[in-house]
Motif scaffolding. Structure first.
Motif, PDB file in Angstrom:
ATOM      1  N   PRO A   1      32.135  28.535  26.502  1.00 31.13           N
ATOM      2  CA  PRO A   1      32.669  28.949  27.827  1.00 31.13           C
ATOM      3  C   PRO A   1      34.092  29.595  27.716  1.00 31.13           C
ATOM      4  CG  PRO A   1      32.052  26.693  27.882  1.00 31.13           C
ATOM      5  CD  PRO A   1      31.912  26.977  26.489  1.00 31.13           C
ATOM      6  N   GLU A   2      35.042  29.272  26.901  1.00 27.56           N
ATOM      7  CA  GLU A   2      36.285  29.756  26.771  1.00 27.56           C
ATOM      8  C   GLU A   2      36.208  31.254  26.087  1.00 27.56           C
ATOM      9  OE1 GLU A   2      35.882  26.926  23.285  1.00 27.56           O
ATOM     10  OE2 GLU A   2      35.791  26.900  25.517  1.00 27.56           O
TER      11      GLU A   2
ATOM     12  N   ARG B   1      26.988  34.479  29.644  1.00 27.29           N
ATOM     13  CA  ARG B   1      27.017  33.119  29.801  1.00 27.29           C
ATOM     14  C   ARG B   1      25.629  32.614  29.661  1.00 27.29           C
ATOM     15  NH1 ARG B   1      30.265  32.418  34.500  1.00 27.29           N
ATOM     16  NH2 ARG B   1      32.008  31.945  32.869  1.00 27.29           N
ATOM     17  N   GLU B   2      24.719  33.301  30.365  1.00 31.82           N
ATOM     18  CA  GLU B   2      23.300  32.946  30.358  1.00 31.82           C
ATOM     19  C   GLU B   2      22.657  33.033  29.253  1.00 31.82           C
ATOM     20  OE1 GLU B   2      21.061  31.948  33.239  1.00 31.82           O
ATOM     21  OE2 GLU B   2      23.270  31.558  33.899  1.00 31.82           O
ATOM     22  N   GLN B   3      23.281  33.704  28.214  1.00 36.65           N
ATOM     23  CA  GLN B   3      22.620  33.534  26.886  1.00 36.65           C
ATOM     24  C   GLN B   3      22.859  32.299  26.035  1.00 36.65           C
ATOM     25  OE1 GLN B   3      24.449  36.420  24.270  1.00 36.65           O
ATOM     26  NE2 GLN B   3      22.481  37.502  23.868  1.00 36.65           N
TER      27      GLN B   3
ATOM     28  N   ALA C   1      35.025  38.370  29.346  1.00 37.28           N
ATOM     29  CA  ALA C   1      34.891  38.804  30.756  1.00 37.28           C
ATOM     30  C   ALA C   1      36.441  39.545  31.155  1.00 37.28           C
ATOM     31  CB  ALA C   1      34.589  37.841  31.505  1.00 37.28           C
ATOM     32  N   LEU C   2      37.398  38.608  30.566  1.00 36.86           N
ATOM     33  CA  LEU C   2      38.745  39.190  31.045  1.00 36.86           C
ATOM     34  C   LEU C   2      39.217  40.642  30.340  1.00 36.86           C
ATOM     35  CD1 LEU C   2      40.700  36.004  31.097  1.00 36.86           C
ATOM     36  CD2 LEU C   2      40.226  37.181  33.122  1.00 36.86           C
ATOM     37  N   VAL C   3      38.569  40.516  28.993  1.00 35.15           N
ATOM     38  CA  VAL C   3      38.628  41.960  28.434  1.00 35.15           C
ATOM     39  C   VAL C   3      38.079  43.098  29.015  1.00 35.15           C
ATOM     40  CG1 VAL C   3      38.085  43.025  26.129  1.00 35.15           C
ATOM     41  CG2 VAL C   3      39.039  40.798  26.067  1.00 35.15           C
ATOM     42  N   LYS C   4      36.774  42.685  29.392  1.00 35.70           N
ATOM     43  CA  LYS C   4      36.173  43.797  30.082  1.00 35.70           C
ATOM     44  C   LYS C   4      36.777  44.234  31.462  1.00 35.70           C
ATOM     45  CE  LYS C   4      33.135  43.936  26.808  1.00 35.70           C
ATOM     46  NZ  LYS C   4      33.067  44.820  25.639  1.00 35.70           N
ATOM     47  N   LEU C   5      37.355  43.125  31.921  1.00 33.09           N
ATOM     48  CA  LEU C   5      38.066  43.563  33.092  1.00 33.09           C
ATOM     49  C   LEU C   5      39.365  44.499  32.922  1.00 33.09           C
ATOM     50  CD1 LEU C   5      37.897  40.227  35.339  1.00 33.09           C
ATOM     51  CD2 LEU C   5      36.852  42.288  35.930  1.00 33.09           C
ATOM     52  N   GLN C   6      39.862  44.118  32.106  1.00 38.40           N
ATOM     53  CA  GLN C   6      41.134  44.936  31.547  1.00 38.40           C
ATOM     54  C   GLN C   6      40.523  46.185  31.120  1.00 38.40           C
ATOM     55  OE1 GLN C   6      43.216  43.456  28.143  1.00 38.40           O
ATOM     56  NE2 GLN C   6      44.733  44.877  28.407  1.00 38.40           N
ATOM     57  N   MET C   7      39.462  46.493  30.427  1.00 40.74           N
ATOM     58  CA  MET C   7      39.023  47.675  30.049  1.00 40.74           C
ATOM     59  C   MET C   7      38.796  48.702  31.209  1.00 40.74           C
ATOM     60  SD  MET C   7      36.226  46.678  26.879  1.00 40.74           S
ATOM     61  CE  MET C   7      35.688  48.449  26.955  1.00 40.74           C
ATOM     62  N   VAL C   8      38.305  47.974  32.520  1.00 41.35           N
ATOM     63  CA  VAL C   8      37.991  48.895  33.258  1.00 41.35           C
ATOM     64  C   VAL C   8      39.234  48.920  34.378  1.00 41.35           C
ATOM     65  CG1 VAL C   8      35.283  48.398  33.338  1.00 41.35           C
ATOM     66  CG2 VAL C   8      36.854  46.862  34.854  1.00 41.35           C
ATOM     67  N   GLY C   9      40.374  48.432  34.114  1.00 38.21           N
ATOM     68  CA  GLY C   9      41.700  48.679  34.764  1.00 38.21           C
ATOM     69  C   GLY C   9      41.761  47.654  35.775  1.00 38.21           C
TER      70      GLY C   9
END
Length: 189
Positions: free
Chosen positions: A41-42, A34-36, A48-56
């Protein structure tokens, strides 16, 4: 290359997660992207949701606050945040510190899976011998204010030094090496 280039090529998992307490899980993970300021935003939210899924973690965890998370969940959120920029290099500071044995084993398995799936180079600082033997292919041992030996986990255990003998070859080290010894014996037969 500038600082921004380097920062996007390295992900960092801090020992205690270092999550922003005022941000929910999703905002913690999305922060760097986001800071980049280069993506809508979507798209940042979906990444971010994909990364959360990647970590279970599940999408319903996205709205939780860091204070409401278990230690294992904090580690997973912090790992998702470390991966948000798709870095080729991941730095881990005591990745299993503070986790109970079962959670530590689960986190080690997750790190192993991500390492294989993403082709990451992982540099880890740890005193946890179980984690070291489970994940490491090369080890650098620091003692006497310097690197005293580098090599495979098995190779460093044979280096003659009082720290090695105490740390790796003591009772705790022998327990941690037992699964490695079993795997090596199985490969040799």
């Amino acid at each position: 290359m500038g600082r921004e280039g380097a920062a996007s090529r390295v992900g960092m998992l801090f020992q205690h997660g270092a999550l922003f307490s005022a941000f929910n899980v999703l905002d913690n993970v999305a922060f760097a992207l986001r800071e980049q300021g280069t993506l809508p935003p979507e798209v940042v939210r979906d990444a971010a949701l994909v990364k959360l899924q990647m970590v279970g973690l599940k999408p319903e965890h996205a709205t939780r606050m860091p204070a409401d998370l278990s230690g294992g969940m904090v580690k997973r959120v912090a790992l998702a945040r470390a991966l948000i920029m798709d870095p080729p290099l991941l730095l881990l500071d005591e990745p299993t510190a503070g986790l109970d044995p079962s959670s530590a084993d689960d986190f080690v398995a997750l790190l192993r899976e991500l390492h294989a799936a993403l082709g990451l180079t992982v540099v880890m600082v740890t005193h946890d011998l179980d984690t070291l033997f489970a994940l490491s292919t090369r080890v650098a041992v620091l003692a006497d204010r310097k690197v005293i030996v580098t090599g495979s986990p098995r190779e460093v255990t044979h280096y003659p030094h009082p720290f090695i003998e105490h740390f790796f070859l003591g009772e705790r080290g022998q327990r941690a090496m037992a699964p490695v010894d079993t795997a090596v014996t199985a490969k040799e037969t």
